[in-house]
Every structure is written in C-alpha cells, then in structure tokens.
Scaffold this motif. Structure first.
Motif, PDB file in Angstrom:
ATOM      1  N   UNK A   1       0.819  -1.228   0.000  1.00  0.00           N
ATOM      2  CA  UNK A   1       0.000   0.000   0.000  1.00  0.00           C
ATOM      3  C   UNK A   1       0.850   1.274   0.000  1.00  0.00           C
ATOM      4  N   UNK A   2       2.084   1.176   0.513  1.00  0.00           N
ATOM      5  CA  UNK A   2       2.938   2.372   0.520  1.00  0.00           C
ATOM      6  C   UNK A   2       3.647   2.559  -0.819  1.00  0.00           C
TER       7      UNK A   2
ATOM      8  N   UNK B   1       1.148   3.609  -4.616  1.00  0.00           N
ATOM      9  CA  UNK B   1       0.932   4.982  -5.108  1.00  0.00           C
ATOM     10  C   UNK B   1       2.161   5.546  -5.819  1.00  0.00           C
ATOM     11  N   UNK B   2       3.340   5.231  -5.292  1.00  0.00           N
ATOM     12  CA  UNK B   2       4.570   5.753  -5.907  1.00  0.00           C
ATOM     13  C   UNK B   2       4.734   5.136  -7.303  1.00  0.00           C
ATOM     14  N   UNK B   3       4.395   3.853  -7.382  1.00  0.00           N
ATOM     15  CA  UNK B   3       4.420   3.200  -8.699  1.00  0.00           C
ATOM     16  C   UNK B   3       3.409   3.868  -9.643  1.00  0.00           C
ATOM     17  N   UNK B   4       2.198   4.101  -9.091  1.00  0.00           N
ATOM     18  CA  UNK B   4       1.152   4.714  -9.922  1.00  0.00           C
ATOM     19  C   UNK B   4       1.556   6.110 -10.388  1.00  0.00           C
TER      20      UNK B   4
ATOM     21  N   UNK C   1       1.043  -6.138 -12.374  1.00  0.00           N
ATOM     22  CA  UNK C   1       0.361  -4.867 -12.084  1.00  0.00           C
ATOM     23  C   UNK C   1      -0.924  -5.102 -11.305  1.00  0.00           C
ATOM     24  N   UNK C   2      -1.612  -6.215 -11.607  1.00  0.00           N
ATOM     25  CA  UNK C   2      -2.875  -6.461 -10.902  1.00  0.00           C
ATOM     26  C   UNK C   2      -2.642  -6.584  -9.398  1.00  0.00           C
TER      27      UNK C   2
ATOM     28  N   UNK D   1      -2.496  -3.120  -8.260  1.00  0.00           N
ATOM     29  CA  UNK D   1      -3.800  -2.464  -8.423  1.00  0.00           C
ATOM     30  C   UNK D   1      -4.774  -2.905  -7.342  1.00  0.00           C
TER      31      UNK D   1
ATOM     32  N   UNK E   1      -4.244  -3.007  -4.385  1.00  0.00           N
ATOM     33  CA  UNK E   1      -4.125  -2.073  -3.267  1.00  0.00           C
ATOM     34  C   UNK E   1      -5.219  -1.026  -3.354  1.00  0.00           C
ATOM     35  N   UNK E   2      -5.434  -0.537  -4.592  1.00  0.00           N
ATOM     36  CA  UNK E   2      -6.460   0.495  -4.744  1.00  0.00           C
ATOM     37  C   UNK E   2      -7.854  -0.130  -4.673  1.00  0.00           C
TER      38      UNK E   2
ATOM     39  N   UNK F   1      -9.151  -1.353  -1.052  1.00  0.00           N
ATOM     40  CA  UNK F   1      -9.533  -0.338  -0.081  1.00  0.00           C
ATOM     41  C   UNK F   1     -10.963   0.148  -0.258  1.00  0.00           C
ATOM     42  N   UNK F   2     -11.572  -0.288  -1.339  1.00  0.00           N
ATOM     43  CA  UNK F   2     -12.928   0.183  -1.566  1.00  0.00           C
ATOM     44  C   UNK F   2     -13.903  -0.569  -0.676  1.00  0.00           C
TER      45      UNK F   2
END
Lengths: 217, 803
Positions: free
Chosen positions: B698-699, B702-705, B792-793, B796, B798-799, B802-803
C-alpha cells in the motif's frame, strides 16, 4: 488526447477467464470532463487503470497523446504516468512518510515540472496553506483528498484520471472538493475522466459514459 | 466455544505460513544455540564430576605433605602399621603423540569399598593387575589415543573410566612415573579403627585435607564455561528478536478478529488463555526442533571445546555427547520462557484492550516519537548501569553485567540514532526521489528495528570478539617469540641419563638451561615453581611486565622470586612482598612476567635455590641454545648416542606450532558461535523484510502509480536494506570496540588472570562492513525480486482492496 479503441480486458478468476471489458471505445479531449459510471464490478476502475498505463489491455488500442501505450514497455508507461497523467484515488494514497508540502510537490518534481508559485497558489485555493508541515495521518479525510487533488494538479498533467475521488467523503465535503477540482481542471485545461457511482456528481461533468456488462452504453 | 475460537485463531497461520515459519525457525534457532552451548557445558561438568569421583576422592579425606611434594612410601607403611585405614595414590602425566594422560596408581587391596571403577571390581583379575607388567584400565578412547605409547602396561577398556585417565597398580605406576618408593597422597577410609596413634606422632610431615569436591580443572575452567554461556545467551536473545517481531505482527494482524470474537461473547480471559496456549504449542514444537539442532551444533563444536579445555586447563572432556535429560528439558524450558517472554507484551496489551478499541491494526510499522523517546531513556539508564558496573563492580559477574547492559543499551538506542541520521539526510536531500527515499526509510524503521537491533548485537559481538581474539593472537605470537628463546628442548628418561645428557650437550651447544619445576601450594593455590639458570637468555628475552632493575641477580643469589601475571592480578601480593613457598621458605617478589595461556599461578626462582629447597625436584628436562641449522644433526646424534625417543625431543618451531594450535582451537568455538549469531541476525532481517514486504505494497503502489517502475522500486528496496545494514554497522563499530575493551581489560583479567593490550584492525571492520552490506542486500533480495516481478494487478489490488 486519450483515445480507446475496442479495448478488451479479462481476468483469471476461480471459474476461469472472466471478461471485464468487451470492446470499449472512448475519447477524452483537452479541457473535456467525462464521468464514467456503472454498477459495481462493471469494470470502471479497470478501465481507468488501463488509461493510466497501470495495466495493459488484452486487445484494442489505447492512445495517449497520439501514442498507443498498449505497445510500450513498463519504463515508457511509467514515464507517461509521471509526465502526462494525474491520478486521484478514492483512498487518497498519499505518501505517509512525507509531509503535506512534500506530498503536494511530489509528482510535479518527479515530472520535472515543479512550480513553487503554482504550488503555493494551489495550497491556498485548496485551504492547505496552514497544514503544510503536517503528515497525512494528522489530516481529516477531506483534507487528505484535497492534498491528493493538489498533488495531481501541481504537476499540471494533460489528463486527470480520478477514481471516485469523493467516495470516501461526506456529501458536503465531497461537493466542495469536486467543485474545487472542476474549477482547477478548467483553469489548467486538462482533460478529466472521473469514475463515480453518483448520478448527481456525474451530472456536474461535461459528459457521461456508462459501463454495463463490459460495454459502454 | 473454545474449540471454535481456537480454530479461528489458528486459521491465521494457515493464511500466513511465512509468519509461522518465522516464529518456529526463530525460536528453534535461538533454542538451538542456547541448548548447544548448554550441552557442551553439561558434558564438561559431568566429566569434571566423574573425574572428582575417581577413587571416591570427592568423598574421602586425604593425607598429603604441606608442600604438596611426594613423600616416601615408608610413611604409608608406618601409618598402616599404626592402624590407620589408608590407601596410597601415585599420580602423574604421560605424553604420547600429542596426547597426555593422567596415570593414577592405586592399591585395589586397601582401596575403600566401591571406590574402584566397575571394570576393576568386576574384572577381578588382581594377579594381572598387580604383577608385572601390570594392567591399566582406561576409557576405550584413551586406549586408542595411547596406542604405541612407551612404558605403559597393557590397557583394558573400562567404559565407566573418565577419558584421559589410566588406572593401574601403585607399583606399576611408580615405575612408569619414575617415582619408585614415593607416593603423592593417601586416601582415608571413612571407617577408621578406633585407638590408632595420632597422625602427628606417626607421620608429622602429612596434613589432613578435606575431600576434593571439584577437580582443579572444574575450578579453572569455570570462566571458560561462563564465556560460552554468555555467548549462548546472546545468540538466544538475538533469536528472540525474531520471535518477538513475528508474534507481535501476528497479534496486530488479528486485532479485528480479536474484537469480533469478543463481540461474539468470548471472554477476554479465554481469548488470552487460548493465545497463550497457542504460544506454548508453538514453543514446544520449535523447542523440540531447537534442541535437536542444538545437539547437532554441540556435537560439531565439542571436539574443539574438548581440545581447548585440555590445552588450557588439562581438563579431560570426552569429544562425544550424551543425551542428558537435564539438558534437553532445560532447552525446552528456555524455548517456552523465551516464547512467552516474547509474546508477553502482546498478551498484556490484549488483556487491557477495550472491546470497542479500533479494530484496524495499529500503526505497527509507524514511527512513534514517544516510543523512541521511552526506548532512548531506557537505553540511557542501562548505559548508566553499565558505567556503574564498570566503575564499582568486581569480578567476572560484574564484567558480564557491564557487557549485557552495554549491549542492550546500544540495541535500544539504535532505532533512535538511525531515526536521527535519516531525518538529517532527509533534511539535506534536494532531489524528490532521494527525499522520499530517506523519509520512507525512516518510516520503515519501527518495523525493522528488532531485526536491526539483532544485527547490531551480532555485529558488535563480532567486532568485539574479533578484536579481542586478534589482539590476543598478536600479543600471544610476540610473547611466544620472546618466551621460547631456546631452540631445542630435551627430556631425559632417568636422572642418570639427565646428568649424562647435560654433560654431553654442554660442549655441543651455546648453553644448556635446566627446566626444572615442582608443584605445590602457594597463597592457598597449587602453583608451579620453576628454577632458572643465571644466563643472558632470561634477561634478554623473558617478558617482564614490571620488576626491580636487578631482579635476575636477586634470583641468582637465591633471594628473589618472580611471579606470573595471573598471581599478581589476583591481588593477594604485590612487588616487594614476601612470598611463602611450599615448605615454608620465603622469597621477596622482585618481578612480574606475562604468562598467557596458563590459567594457574607460577613462580620462578633461581635454579640453585630450587634444588636447595627441593632436592627431589625432577631434573630431567633441559632447554638448549643452539644454532637452528645444527638442530637436525643434534636430534640424530641424541637418538644415536642416548636412544632418546622422538617424544622426548622437541624444537622451538614445533612448540610454537602446538601453542598456536591450542590457541586457535580455543577460539574456534567462539568464532563458530559468532558466525551462527550473524546467521541468526541475517535471518531476522530476512523474515522482517519478507513480512514487511506484504505490508509495504500500500505504501509503494501509489509511488508506482505516480510514475516509478517496479524494477526501480525494487532496487530502492534493496538499497534501503543494504544502507540500513551499513548504518547499523557504523553504530556497531564503537559498540564493538568498547566490547573488545571490556573483554580485554575486565573479562579476561577476571577469567584468566592476564590483561592484553588492545590492537585495532580496520581491515577486519571493512570486511565485516562488506558482510553486513551483503547480509542486508541478501535479506532484501527475495522481497525485492518479488516486488520487481509483481503483476500490475497485484499492485492495483491495493487500490481496489480499499474500496
């Protein structure tokens, strides 16, 4: 700026291959704001992730600023994300180890377009100027989402991709944040593709695209 | 209810097998190193007890002259005639092919009932035992070692005999030891007939001594075993860091489950009880594996330890292990105590956790300034404790308190020190990625701090022990060069041969120096008293630490005595004091010399003085000063002229080689434990990084994104681990040097009686830094490789999650 032609994407599930997107085509031009709606599991987030180059389609062409990113390698797509795309997530996804000022500057500096004056303006417009030395964990949800939007806008991307940016906020805060985001997007002339469940919020954007069964209505 | 709850709790381990492996392996490794060392110590203690129990000497009083010298057999005869129930003992050493055995001459007819070994009692072949050539009983291993030794009677295996001891008839032993008509001591039977004449009348030269509860070796080697125990404990502590880290994480991850279980009606008492039972179960499983592993480690190390004990203290410990219940039960108990100790904090927290506390895992891996401050305060307190132990403590226990407090203080202070360093780097960094790198590294500290603390302990121990051993080696080699000035050493077989040898050698060498000594009590301890000739060799070479300017003249005049450093440091005597020698003669202490590798006290007087005081002194050994080029010819001549066996001749190079071999073997165990501790610390780092890698996504996502490739992120992860390892090394360096200083100036002095100068070895530190870097990089390699290869999945999710 963003053009999707017959995009297909499926995932391997417990029961075999599960198609998520079945020939999606979509175009987002500069300054255009598009709401992407659909039921849960309809493939909205998957489509958004493909647009950002975070994942690759199984078939179809995905052109960003005239270049088909489905044919590029990981490094090129990473460079495109840094330079062209801005991402806003529902869960904010700030960098927990950096303070607000560093978070705001993060993507702009990665892209090599850091403009301290523009960042200062954004901080004031977003109501973050008094919070610059705080860390994400010390902020409320609304404040964190404003930082996430500020981080994206500070880099002046050509395309902003937002995945339910107000989904975690109460209605009043969500409205205020969206208002601000739309105003700033209009100022920068960026294109915006925003995933949302809410027809009310979708109505505030220029155009609406609805995903159903992996296809756009 | 309990069953259902336990099944829910245990399901965590099914979903996190890596954590389970961390807990089990961490505990098993910790237990293994601890119980391995304990196995060695237990074996040695059992061996000392058996040695003390030979001839029931641990239960029987004995009669011996005050000066500890041999006495005429007639004294024994007089006592028997006067009605005393005594049995004679003659004792000495015989060497063959680098092995030495204790020869114990006994009289089976007068020995108290049950005092003789089983094989002697059961064998019952007294005629063979008594009459020439006699019969010796020894452990099978000893028989193998002494095969072909000259002078020994035929040997018969006796499995209950202590290795390194050969028991034979007193008459046979007297002939073998060239002690015809002499005895060392008499053992008193507990059933003394009434009405016999008093000792003062029959044998005024003998004194009554209490039973020897311990053999000399047990007393002398106590410090050696304490050193091993301390190292074992350090390894255990390092292993517990892994367990604490893994159990802590498992508890944090199950917080939502704990809340749900409690909300569904499970009492907190039951929940804590179930978790404690889970810890006990894990501890027993890991403990058993650890004890098994410890047995293997001990089996590998024991031959080296046995050789060290024999070389240093003359203690004979078998080179093979026996599976003793007290040892493996102790190992299991340590595993249980360690696991419960490591889980204690988590259990206590759970006990006090309000039902409505947030179910989300706390910021387990997040820096807490207050926590760091608390840890820092504790570190300062411990450092003050260490200082107090250093300033006012005395003895080896105070030394270990000082070491323990110092190491713990350094370990506790490490996260704070690293946080400060990283914050400084973050402040001065200009590039965005560099800035994020430092900030992110600082954020990872709490999650990695236990592993880094373990690494600090291992590195400090490595530097400290390495510096001590290298300093010792350097000093020892120089000292050997000084002390072993004579080029050749020869031992005659008889007193007559010795006289002939002396006369023959005189014209064929530069000098023939007697090496004659007796053993006897001085200042309440059994010491060696040597006599030296009035020759330039000694003033030119002898390693004098302090002394009067004309000390060699004082010795030659029969007025002075030199003592070794060990006697001097024990503090009972100082320069100028009068030393009472065995038999009551007094000599003024005129100097102190260094005597590394010898745990006993030693006194040197003039050789004429020695002969005058102790006319019966063994005069068969000589040192010969000769041109090394003539050594080979001299050896051949001695064989031709006197038929002197090879075992009775040795040259300087060979003595040095043997001494250095003993030295290297002594520290081989320490080096092995050092390497194992480093391995455990490296494993701690690996498991921490692997566990954290799942929490890291999770940390990093975002940096990858935001535009960094997975490959680049993986490289940064690798760099981060290596950098933290190197920074830990930088902190470990001063701690290790301090540790070496304490070992050299406090522990060694208390344990062995000698103090060594400290030398620094920057080359070794550089090598160790490279090793730390490699350990960090290797520990991070697998998690980094997984990150670089993650689909990548995976990121992904991670995003999406969280939903």
């Amino acid at each position: 700026m963003l053009e999707l032609c017959d995009i297909e994407k499926s995932y391997i599930g417990g029961t075999g291959r599960v198609p998520v997107l079945r020939g999606v085509s979509l175009r987002v031009g500069p300054g255009e704001t598009v709401a992407l709606t659909g039921e849960s599991g309809s493939g909205k987030s998957t489509l958004l992730h493909l647009c950002a180059g975070l994942d690759l389609p199984d078939a179809g062409a995905l052109c960003l600023q005239g270049r088909d990113i489905s044919q590029t390698d990981d490094s090129t797509r990473a460079r495109l994300r840094r330079g062209t795309v801005g991402l806003v997530f529902q869960q904010f996804n700030l960098i927990p180890s950096l303070d607000v000022a560093a978070n705001l500057a993060f993507q702009a500096r990665l892209a090599g377009r850091h403009d301290p004056a523009w960042q200062a303006t954004l901080a004031v417009r977003l109501g973050l100027d008094g919070l610059l030395d705080r860390y994400p964990e010390q902020l409320s949800g609304g404040q964190q989402q404003r930082v996430a939007i500020g981080r994206t806008l500070a880099a002046k991307p050509a395309l902003i991709l937002a995945d339910e940016p107000t989904g975690n906020l109460d209605e009043e805060t969500g409205d205020a944040v969206l208002e601000l985001m739309l105003a700033l997007v209009a100022e920068t002339g960026a294109g915006l593709l925003m995933v949302t469940h809410s027809p009310r919020l979708a109505a505030r954007l220029g155009r609406r695209a609805h995903l159903k069964g992996g296809r756009l209505d | 209810m309990r069953r259902t709850a336990l099944s829910a709790l245990l399901s965590h381990w099914r979903r996190h097998p890596l954590q389970l492996v961390s807990v089990l392996l961490g505990l098993a490794l910790a237990t293994a190193l601890w119980s391995g060392v304990q196995a060695i110590n237990t074996e040695a203690r059992a061996s000392y007890a058996r040695a003390a129990g030979i001839l029931a000497q641990d239960r029987l009083e004995r009669l011996q002259p005050a000066d500890g010298q041999r006495f005429p057999q007639e004294v024994y005869v007089s006592l028997r005639r006067a009605g005393w129930a005594v049995t004679p003992v003659v004792e000495g050493r015989v060497f063959h092919d680098g092995h030495g055995v204790i020869v114990l001459g006994v009289d089976p007819l007068t020995a108290p009932r049950g005092a003789m070994p089983g094989a002697v009692r059961a064998g019952g072949d007294f005629a063979t035992f008594l009459g020439p050539p006699g019969l010796g009983y020894a452990a099978p291993r000893t028989i193998a070692e002494m095969e072909g030794a000259e002078g020994l009677p035929p040997l018969s295996p006796a499995p209950d005999m202590v290795p390194g001891v050969v028991m034979m008839d007193v008459g046979v032993a007297q002939r073998l030891l060239r002690a015809e008509g002499q005895m060392d001591r008499l053992l008193l039977s507990p059933d003394q007939p009434k009405g016999h004449a008093p000792l003062e009348t029959v044998a005024p030269e003998l004194e009554r001594h209490p039973p020897q509860a311990e053999v000399d070796a047990a007393q002398l080697s106590g410090s050696f075993h304490l050193n091993l125990t301390a190292f074992g404990f350090l390894s255990f502590a390092v292993g517990l860091f892994i367990v604490h880290s893994a159990i802590g994480l498992a508890f944090e991850q199950r917080r939502p489950l704990f809340r749900t279980l409690r909300a569904l009606g499970l009492p907190v008492k039951t929940l804590v009880g179930l978790l404690a039972a889970e810890v006990v179960l894990l501890a027993l499983l890991a403990g058993l594996a650890g004890v098994g592993l410890g047995y293997a480690i001990a089996a590998v190390l024991l031959p080296d330890v046995a050789a060290s004990l024999r070389g240093l203290y003359g203690a004979v410990v078998p080179g093979s292990l026996t599976l003793r219940p007290e040892w493996w039960l102790g190992g299991l108990a340590m595993a249980l105590a360690g696991a419960l100790g490591a889980a204690g904090q988590s259990l206590w927290r759970l006990w006090r956790l309000p039902l409505l506390a947030p179910a989300q895992p706390r910021a387990w891996a997040r820096a807490s300034a207050r926590g760091l401050a608390r840890q820092g305060a504790l570190a300062i307190l411990l450092a003050l404790g260490a200082l107090a132990a250093g300033l006012w403590g005395r003895g080896i226990v105070a030394g270990f308190v000082l070491l323990g407090a110092m190491l713990l203080a350094a370990a506790l202070a490490l996260p704070g020190v690293l946080a400060l360093l990283l914050a400084g780097a973050e402040r001065v960094s200009r590039r965005v990625l560099t800035h994020w790198f430092w900030a992110d590294t600082r954020q990872q500290l709490p999650g990695l701090s236990l592993a880094l603390m373990a690494l600090l302990l291992a590195l400090s121990a490595n530097i400290g022990v390495g510096t001590m051993v290298s300093s010792f080696r350097l000093t020892f080699t120089g000292w050997l060069d000084q002390r072993l000035a004579s080029e050749f050493y020869a031992t005659a077989r008889t007193r007559e041969e010795a006289r002939a040898l002396h006369d023959w050698l005189l014209p064929r060498s530069d000098a023939v120096l007697p090496i004659w000594h007796i053993e006897g009590p001085v200042l309440g301890q059994r010491v060696e008293i040597y006599g030296v000739a009035d020759h330039r060799t000694y003033p030119d070479h002898w390693p004098i630490l302090t002394g009067e300017p004309d000390l060699w003249q004082s010795l030659a005049k029969g007025q002075g005595a030199l003592i070794n450093e060990q006697m001097w440091r024990r503090g009972a005597v100082k320069l100028g004091d009068r030393l009472t020698l065995p038999g009551g003669a007094g000599r003024r202490i005129v100097g102190v010399y260094s005597d590394y590798g010898n745990p006993r006290g030693q006194v040197i007087i003039g050789v004429d003085d020695l002969v005058a005081l102790y006319p019966e002194v063994d005069r068969r050994r000589f040192a010969v000063r000769i041109d090394p080029a003539r050594l080979s010819a001299l050896r051949k001549d001695l064989i031709r002229e006197f038929g002197l066996p090879e075992d009775n001749m040795i040259d300087q190079a060979r003595v040095k080689e043997i001494s250095l071999k003993v030295f290297e073997r002594t520290f081989a165990v320490t080096a092995a434990l050092n390497v194992l501790t480093m391995g455990v610390a490296g494993f701690a780092m690996f498991t921490s990084l692997l566990t954290l890698s799942t929490l890291r996504l999770p940390q990093l996502a975002p940096v990858w994104a935001l535009g960094l490739t997975r490959r680049r992120l993986a490289w940064l992860e690798l760099l981060r681990a290596a950098l933290l390892a190197v920074l830990t090394m930088a902190v470990a360096l001063p701690v290790g040097v301090l540790l070496a200083w304490v070992l050299l100036t406090v522990i060694n002095v208390a344990a062995f009686g000698w103090r060594l100068p400290m030398f620094l070895f920057p080359g070794d530190w550089l090598w160790l830094s490279g090793l730390a870097l490699l350990a960090g990089a290797l520990a991070a390699a697998w998690p980094a490789w997984r990150l670089a290869r993650i689909a990548p999945s995976g990121l992904l999710k991670v995003f999406a999650d969280e939903r």
